[in-house]
Design an enzyme around this catalytic site. Sequence first.
Site, PDB file in Angstrom:
ATOM      1  N   HIS A 197      -8.822 -77.603  65.724  1.00 52.77           N
ATOM      2  CA  HIS A 197      -7.593 -77.745  64.942  1.00 52.77           C
ATOM      3  C   HIS A 197      -7.195 -79.196  64.925  1.00 52.77           C
ATOM      4  O   HIS A 197      -7.293 -79.884  65.937  1.00 52.77           O
ATOM      5  CB  HIS A 197      -6.494 -76.850  65.514  1.00 52.77           C
ATOM      6  CG  HIS A 197      -6.802 -75.405  65.340  1.00 52.77           C
ATOM      7  ND1 HIS A 197      -7.363 -74.648  66.341  1.00 52.77           N
ATOM      8  CD2 HIS A 197      -6.711 -74.600  64.252  1.00 52.77           C
ATOM      9  CE1 HIS A 197      -7.581 -73.426  65.877  1.00 52.77           C
ATOM     10  NE2 HIS A 197      -7.205 -73.374  64.616  1.00 52.77           N
ATOM     11  N   ASP A 213     -14.742 -73.942  66.864  1.00 49.07           N
ATOM     12  CA  ASP A 213     -13.429 -74.116  66.272  1.00 49.07           C
ATOM     13  C   ASP A 213     -12.859 -75.492  66.567  1.00 49.07           C
ATOM     14  O   ASP A 213     -13.228 -76.135  67.557  1.00 49.07           O
ATOM     15  CB  ASP A 213     -12.503 -73.054  66.892  1.00 49.07           C
ATOM     16  CG  ASP A 213     -11.406 -72.639  65.942  1.00 49.07           C
ATOM     17  OD1 ASP A 213     -11.287 -73.240  64.865  1.00 49.07           O
ATOM     18  OD2 ASP A 213     -10.665 -71.695  66.300  1.00 49.07           O
ATOM     19  N   CYS A 237      -6.285 -70.273  67.107  1.00 51.31           N
ATOM     20  CA  CYS A 237      -5.226 -71.165  66.608  1.00 51.31           C
ATOM     21  C   CYS A 237      -3.929 -71.144  67.424  1.00 51.31           C
ATOM     22  O   CYS A 237      -3.431 -72.203  67.805  1.00 51.31           O
ATOM     23  CB  CYS A 237      -4.907 -70.872  65.152  1.00 51.31           C
ATOM     24  SG  CYS A 237      -6.194 -70.048  64.237  1.00 51.31           S
ATOM     25  N   HIS A 254      -7.408 -76.007  60.076  1.00 50.34           N
ATOM     26  CA  HIS A 254      -8.348 -75.189  60.845  1.00 50.34           C
ATOM     27  C   HIS A 254      -9.727 -75.585  60.340  1.00 50.34           C
ATOM     28  O   HIS A 254      -9.904 -75.779  59.147  1.00 50.34           O
ATOM     29  CB  HIS A 254      -8.228 -73.699  60.541  1.00 50.34           C
ATOM     30  CG  HIS A 254      -6.874 -73.130  60.666  1.00 50.34           C
ATOM     31  ND1 HIS A 254      -6.473 -72.462  61.787  1.00 50.34           N
ATOM     32  CD2 HIS A 254      -5.830 -73.090  59.813  1.00 50.34           C
ATOM     33  CE1 HIS A 254      -5.234 -72.027  61.612  1.00 50.34           C
ATOM     34  NE2 HIS A 254      -4.822 -72.394  60.421  1.00 50.34           N
ATOM     35  N   GLN A 261     -16.511 -68.971  67.976  1.00 50.37           N
ATOM     36  CA  GLN A 261     -16.323 -69.884  66.842  1.00 50.37           C
ATOM     37  C   GLN A 261     -16.468 -71.310  67.321  1.00 50.37           C
ATOM     38  O   GLN A 261     -15.995 -71.656  68.400  1.00 50.37           O
ATOM     39  CB  GLN A 261     -14.892 -69.750  66.318  1.00 50.37           C
ATOM     40  CG  GLN A 261     -14.656 -68.575  65.423  1.00 50.37           C
ATOM     41  CD  GLN A 261     -13.238 -68.633  64.872  1.00 50.37           C
ATOM     42  OE1 GLN A 261     -12.272 -68.701  65.636  1.00 50.37           O
ATOM     43  NE2 GLN A 261     -13.112 -68.621  63.567  1.00 50.37           N
ATOM     44  N   LYS A 275      -8.648 -74.615  50.714  1.00 50.27           N
ATOM     45  CA  LYS A 275      -9.734 -74.804  51.674  1.00 50.27           C
ATOM     46  C   LYS A 275     -10.998 -75.312  50.998  1.00 50.27           C
ATOM     47  O   LYS A 275     -11.165 -75.187  49.785  1.00 50.27           O
ATOM     48  CB  LYS A 275     -10.030 -73.496  52.408  1.00 50.27           C
ATOM     49  CG  LYS A 275     -10.507 -72.388  51.488  1.00 50.27           C
ATOM     50  CD  LYS A 275     -11.037 -71.192  52.261  1.00 50.27           C
ATOM     51  CE  LYS A 275     -11.519 -70.124  51.286  1.00 50.27           C
ATOM     52  NZ  LYS A 275     -12.308 -69.072  51.880  1.00 50.27           N
ATOM     53  N   ARG A 314     -12.920 -59.409  67.011  1.00 50.63           N
ATOM     54  CA  ARG A 314     -12.329 -58.843  65.802  1.00 50.63           C
ATOM     55  C   ARG A 314     -12.898 -57.461  65.567  1.00 50.63           C
ATOM     56  O   ARG A 314     -14.109 -57.271  65.665  1.00 50.63           O
ATOM     57  CB  ARG A 314     -12.628 -59.727  64.591  1.00 50.63           C
ATOM     58  CG  ARG A 314     -12.007 -61.099  64.727  1.00 50.63           C
ATOM     59  CD  ARG A 314     -12.299 -61.966  63.530  1.00 50.63           C
ATOM     60  NE  ARG A 314     -11.808 -63.319  63.783  1.00 50.63           N
ATOM     61  CZ  ARG A 314     -12.009 -64.347  62.985  1.00 50.63           C
ATOM     62  NH1 ARG A 314     -12.704 -64.177  61.879  1.00 50.63           N
ATOM     63  NH2 ARG A 314     -11.536 -65.544  63.292  1.00 50.63           N
TER      64      ARG A 314
HETATM   65 ZN    ZN Z   1      -7.462 -71.801  63.404  1.00 52.45          ZN
END
Ligand code: ZN
Length: 638
Positions: A382, A380, A331, A508, A378, A462, A360
Site C-alpha cells: 500500500h 501486496d 489493507c 493498493h 498476495q 485502476k 477468501r
Molecule cells: Zn489493499
Amino acid sequence: MVEVGGSIPSAPISMKFQRDTTYMGKQNNEVVLLKIDGELKDLDTVYSKESLVEEVNSQSEEALHIYKHSCAHLMAQAVVELFPDIQYGVGPALDNGFYYDFLSPRPFTPEDLEEISKRMKQSIKQNIKIQHLTWNKQQALDYFLSKNQHLKVELINEKVEGDEVSVYKQGDFVDLCRGPHLPNVSYLKYFKLLSVAAAYWKGDETNHSMQRIYGVVFPTPEQLDDHLRFLKEAQARDHRKLGKELDLFSIEEDIGAGLVLWYPKGGIIRHEIQQFWYDEHLKGGYQLVFSPHIARSNLWNTSGHNDFYKENMFTPIEFDNTDYQLKPMNCPFHIVMFKSRNRSYKDMPIRWAELGTVYRYERSGVLHGLMRVRGFTQDDAHIFCTPDQLEEEVGRLINFSLRLLRTFGFMELDIYLSTRPEKFVGETEDWELATNALENSLKANGVNYSIDPGEGVFYGPKIDIKVKDVLKRAWQCTTIQVDFNLPKRFNLKYSDDQGKIRQPIMLHRALLGSLERFFGVLIEHYGGFFPVWLSPVQVKVIPITDRNSDYAKSIYENLISNSIRTELEERNEGVGKKIRDAELQKIPYLIIVGDDEEKDKTIALRLHKKGDQGKRKLDDFIEKVKKIIREKEFNYEI
Ligand SMILES: [Zn+2]
Ligand SMILES: [Zn+2]
C-alpha cells in the site's frame, strides 16, 4: 477472467446494402448471419426494405459465438434421440467452446460421447434445417410436458414474460431459444466433444446434479485442428499434472479444498521468488511490514468488508466475547498502522509491502488448482501519498511491475486502464484527477495500453497488467488501484506543508497477484522446465558405475558449497535409466562421470532438451552456472 482458447480471427466483412424481404446473397458458409439495424438475426429473417442490413461473415467473433451455441443444440438433439429418458437443461456458448447440461439417470461415459458425436454427424450429413418458430406459451408448455421435459417447463414458467415463446426446431427436436442460429446444421462439421463433468442445475448445490458435456466447434477444419493442438499442449502443461509429477505442490482432501501444500521443490521456487521480491522492494524504496491472519470483526465493519465483501469472508471465530475474522485482504492492517501516529507530508510517500496471506471463500465449483484457491499469499503493498505525488508513484509502479514480470520471462504484456463505473464512491473531480494521473503515467512511460471504460472498482480507477504465456493465454497479474473509499472510512489524515489537515491518497497494488496463482502460471508457461535460477534442482550428478561414486560425491560437495542446488544419483540403476529419470524431472544440467572423467578430472555435461555437450572442467562449469543464476538468465547453455 482468464482467457482460454486459440485466437479467433476478428474483423467481419460487413457490407451495407438495402434489399427487399429476405437475404438473397451468398449462402456458402461465408455469410452465416445478418445484422439487421444493428441486431444479430437469422439469415432467413424477413425485414423491411428500410432496414440497414449487414452480412456477418463466418470468421467474425459474433458468428463463432453462434456456431458454438448452434452446436450445443445439435448435441442436445443427438442426446435426446439416443437417450429418450433424458431431460435437457441449458446449453450456452463459452469463450472457449460450449456445453449443454443434461439430467441423466446415469453419468455419461467416453463411449457415450462417441455415440453422441456419431449421431451429430448423421444429422450434419442430412443437412437438417434450423428453423425459428414463435409459439404461444401454452403451446410450448404442452409440448415440453408431453415430452417429459420438466426442466424446460420450469424455464418457460420462470423466464418467459408475455405469451410468446421463441423456439428453434431442427428435425423433430425443439429447444427454447431466443436465437439467432445458423441456417442449417451442416455448418457444424468441424466440432469435437471434449469432456463430461458434473454440474448443478442452475449452479445451485441444492438442485439436481447434471451431466455437462463440453465441446468446441469452428467454421473451418484448420481452426479446429489448431485448437485441438492448443488443448493438447495446454494439457501437457497443466500445472496440476506437473505439480504432481515434479513434486511441487498438492491440494489434499484432508487439509481442505482450495488450500495449498507447498512441497520442498515448490517451496524452494517460492523462496527464490520471495527473495527476489523482497530485494527488489527494498531497492525500490519500500519498507517491509507484517500483519496477523485474523482481526476483530469491528475492523471489517469499519473497512466495509463485512458489508460489500461479506460473501467472500469466512464466518467469525469467537473468543473472549469478541468476534475475530480471517483476513480476506491486508489493507486495513496497513491503514491502522498508518493511523497509529500523526503523519505529515514529509513522511510521504509511505510504501509498505507485505507478502500477506489472505483467506477468501470461493464456491467449491470455481476452485481450480493454484489458479483459484481459498488461501493465498498476495504480494501486496500500500502506498500512501499526496495528490501531487500520485503520478510519479504510479509511474514507478508501472516500471517496477514490467521489470519484475520480464525477469520471470513474460515479455508480452497487455495493459488496461479501467475508468469510473456507474456505481462509485468519492467525488467526480477526484476520480478525474486520479484517472488522469494513471493515464499520464502510462503515457510518460511509453507503454501501450487500452482503456476499459467503466471497469474500475467502485472505490477508484485502476491499471491492470496481464501477461501472455507461451500459449498466448492472458493471465491477470498486476493491479494498481487508487482508493478513495478506505482513507475516508478510516478517516486517514496528514498535515500538508501549510499545516492543513488532508486525506492521503491510497494505492493498493499487487504485482505478481498472488504467489500461488503466479506459481501456477509459471509452471504452465515453462511447462515445468524453469529458468536455472528457479529450478528446484539445478544439477544432477550421475556416476556411471559404483567405482565413480566417490568422484561423483566430491563434485556434488563442490557444487553444494557453491550454492548450486544439486542432487547426487545414488541408486543402483543403469546409467540410461538415471539419465531418463533426471530428464523427466526437467533438471537443466546433468553431470555424468565415469572412469574417463575421473582420470582427467573433468565432467561430461548434458543439458535438458539439448543432450550431450561433451567434457568440461568443473571449475569452469561452476563459474558459468553461478553467473546464469545470479543474472537470472534464460539461456542456460554453457
Ligand atoms: Zn489493499
Ligand atoms: Zn439457441
